[in-house]
Design an enzyme around this catalytic site. Structure first.
Site, PDB file in Angstrom:
ATOM      1  N   GLU A   1       0.837  -1.214   0.000  1.00 24.85           N
ATOM      2  CA  GLU A   1       0.000   0.000   0.000  1.00 24.85           C
ATOM      3  C   GLU A   1       0.868   1.259   0.000  1.00 24.85           C
ATOM      4  OE1 GLU A   1      -2.949  -0.432  -0.806  1.00 24.85           O
ATOM      5  OE2 GLU A   1      -3.052  -2.580  -0.371  1.00 24.85           O
TER       6      GLU A   1
ATOM      7  N   HIS B   1       1.556   2.245  -3.536  1.00 23.13           N
ATOM      8  CA  HIS B   1       0.448   3.038  -4.092  1.00 23.13           C
ATOM      9  C   HIS B   1       0.511   4.470  -3.551  1.00 23.13           C
ATOM     10  CE1 HIS B   1      -1.696  -0.148  -6.152  1.00 23.13           C
ATOM     11  NE2 HIS B   1      -1.797  -0.889  -5.069  1.00 23.13           N
TER      12      HIS B   1
ATOM     13  N   GLU C   1      -0.480  -0.398  -9.937  1.00 19.27           N
ATOM     14  CA  GLU C   1      -0.076  -1.662  -9.340  1.00 19.27           C
ATOM     15  C   GLU C   1       1.428  -1.893  -9.521  1.00 19.27           C
ATOM     16  OE1 GLU C   1      -2.540  -2.825  -7.664  1.00 19.27           O
ATOM     17  OE2 GLU C   1      -1.511  -4.571  -6.863  1.00 19.27           O
TER      18      GLU C   1
HETATM   19 ZN    ZN Z   1      -2.473  -2.897  -5.073  1.00 24.19          ZN
END
Ligand code: ZN
Length: 523
Positions: A285, A288, A314
């Site tokens: 995370e 991201h 991603e």
């Molecule tokens: Zn992801």
């Protein structure tokens, strides 16, 4: 260029209601900022629901979320936005190619055209069926109850087909569903990419499976929650996650969310008998979040203020979680820190044994728990099945048996039940059937391509990682990728950053290098 701009401006003024293009652009920005505020408020409500909201809040929260998304959709599909975009398109054509304003107009136009094609009543229906289906799935999956989900999935499939119809025309019914999250990709291009990757993966998985399974028992000891969370925080602080513009909280299903340039939050979950669960989902995370925190703050309040596509997004979670976070170099730096946090659990485990444990390859039932090598086979299975469903070649009622048969072919394993078979992922039961899975594999492919390009520009990155310094890598990604947000299309931003269109080679080189060494595979 200046001549063209003048012509564009004159044309824009003549076609409009006497306002200059600049005034119209300012008007558009105000409207887009209001929509962004509504979406940001909705995201905050969702974050709260997933972290701190007491259970009693769920009914009202669902309504509040629906109200905000309806208002945002209504505001965005207001015909006045269409008129502003119509007149600004000419203006944008006259702007320099690299102009932020031109990009804003292009991206807003793309989003508007898609949103305007879909009737509001259909959007509401889809949200309604999706949330009822999701709610049923949260109970049906643990109960291994596909029969309950069958009518929901039939409805979701039907709605997905209708949705594609609104967004069309298309060559393949899944094309518009893929183009939403992964602009520019189609069934044909994803198929070509996947079949090339599959041809390389299948023998690799087979060769690894022929060897003894790596021992990862050192990861299954008791790791107290507070120390796990503290360790994750230490890692992501080093990566460069900015806590003045973010925070980490606990949830059931980890995610990253953004309310604006100054507030990008991540969540994680902890299993006390699993060292990797919290740490690797935190690193994922964070990837991201680094992307979102890196977007040029001037894009705040506009549709440019987010990542280029689901696949490119991603790629960053995978880069930080896997390419960096599961590398030997990273653990040369971080293992002494982890051992200090867990002296009883890891004190006697050598680095090499630990490194093998966190990179254990094994054919397994669950996509989200899969290792780097087998993961993409899980994605391909879902991609092929959803195409069969959309094309009408597979009926929902036959899904469980088709899943089991395909799983046996790809993994030499038969799922014992639907819970760990066709019910395991939420995607089909809460959103469209189609478009949701390809981004994971595109992300894996691009993670290696971005990393290889960074390494080529700065060969010192590998040594820096082993010394716990991530600034050069993070800086390169910021400069070449993150700051642009959605300014460039996914294909353009990949080409600009890495010098090439998306290509499989860096990813295959990465997998063959890393797992070839770990499992002593013939090259
Ligand atoms: Zn992801």
């Amino acid at each position: 260029m200046s001549n063209k701009t003048a012509v564009g401006k004159a044309a824009a003024t003549k076609r409009g209601t006497g306002r200059t293009a600049e005034a119209k652009l300012a008007d558009l920005r105000v409207r887009l900022a209001e929509i962004s505020d509504l979406n940001g408020a909705g995201a905050l409500l969702t974050w709260d629901q997933a972290t701190y909201m007491p259970p009693g809040g769920s009914a009202v929260r669902a309504r509040q979320g629906a109200t905000l998304s309806r208002l945002a959709h209504e505001k965005f599909t207001d015909p006045e936005i269409g008129r502003l975009l119509d007149s600004l398109t000419v203006y944008a054509d006259g702007l320099p190619k690299d102009s932020d304003d031109a990009a804003l107009i292009r991206v807003a136009r793309r989003d508007y055209d898609k949103a305007a094609k879909v009737p509001a009543a259909f959007v509401a229906r889809m949200t309604e069926v999706g949330s009822a289906s999701y709610d049923a799935w949260t109970r049906a999956r643990p109960a291994n109850d596909f029969a309950t989900m069958r009518p929901y999935l039939e409805q979701m499939l039907d709605l997905s087909r209708q949705y594609a119809g609104y967004l069309g025309p298309y060559r393949h019914i899944a094309d518009p569903l893929i183009d939403g999250p992964d602009e520019g990709m189609t069934v044909a291009s994803v198929r070509a990419l996947f079949s090339e990757l599959r041809a390389a993966l299948v023998p690799m998985v087979r060769a690894i499976a022929a060897q003894p399974v790596a021992d990862d028992s050192c990861l299954r000891r008791a790791f107290p929650e507070d120390r796990q969370l503290a360790l994750g925080l230490q890692a992501i602080r080093r990566f460069g996650y900015d806590f003045a513009r973010g925070r980490l909280d606990k949830t059931h299903h980890p995610f990253c969310t953004k309310f604006g340039p100054g507030d990008v939050r991540i969540t994680t979950r902890v299993k006390e008998n699993d060292f990797g669960e919290a740490l690797f989902s935190t690193l994922h995370e964070t990837g991201h979040a680094l992307y979102e925190q890196g977007v040029d703050p001037r894009y705040g309040g506009t549709p440019l203020d987010s990542g280029a596509s689901s696949g490119v997004h991603e790629s960053q979670s995978r880069l930080w979680e896997n390419v960096v976070g599961r590398s030997r170099a990273f653990w040369e730096y971080f293992y002494p820190i982890a051992r200090k946090a867990f002296p009883e659990q890891l004190g006697k485990v050598p680095l090499e044994a630990f490194y093998r444990a966190i990179n254990k390859v094994e054919r397994s039932l669950i996509r989200t728990d899969a290792d780097e090598v087998t993961y993409n086979l899980h994605v391909m299975l879902r991609f092929d099945i959803e195409l069969d469903l959309l094309e009408g070649r597979l009926e929902v009622k036959h899904l469980p048996e088709v899943w089991r048969a395909r799983f046996a072919t790809d993994f030499d394993l038969t799922p014992p039940d639907d819970r760990d078979g066709c019910l395991q992922d939420v995607h089909w039961y809460a959103g469209t059937v189609g478009g949701a899975f390809q981004g994971y594999t595109i992300g894996n492919i691009l993670s290696a391509q971005f990393y290889a390009a960074a390494l080529k520009a700065h060969p010192e990155i590998a040594d820096e990682i082993a010394a716990g310094a991530f600034g050069t890598l993070h800086g390169w990604l910021n400069k070449r990728l993150y700051r642009y947000g959605r300014k460039y299309s996914p294909a353009d931003v990949v080409k600009r950053a890495t010098g090439k269109p998306m290509t499989l080679q860096p990813y295959l080189t990465y997998l063959r290098g890393k797992y070839g060494e770990l499992y002593k595979l013939p090259v």
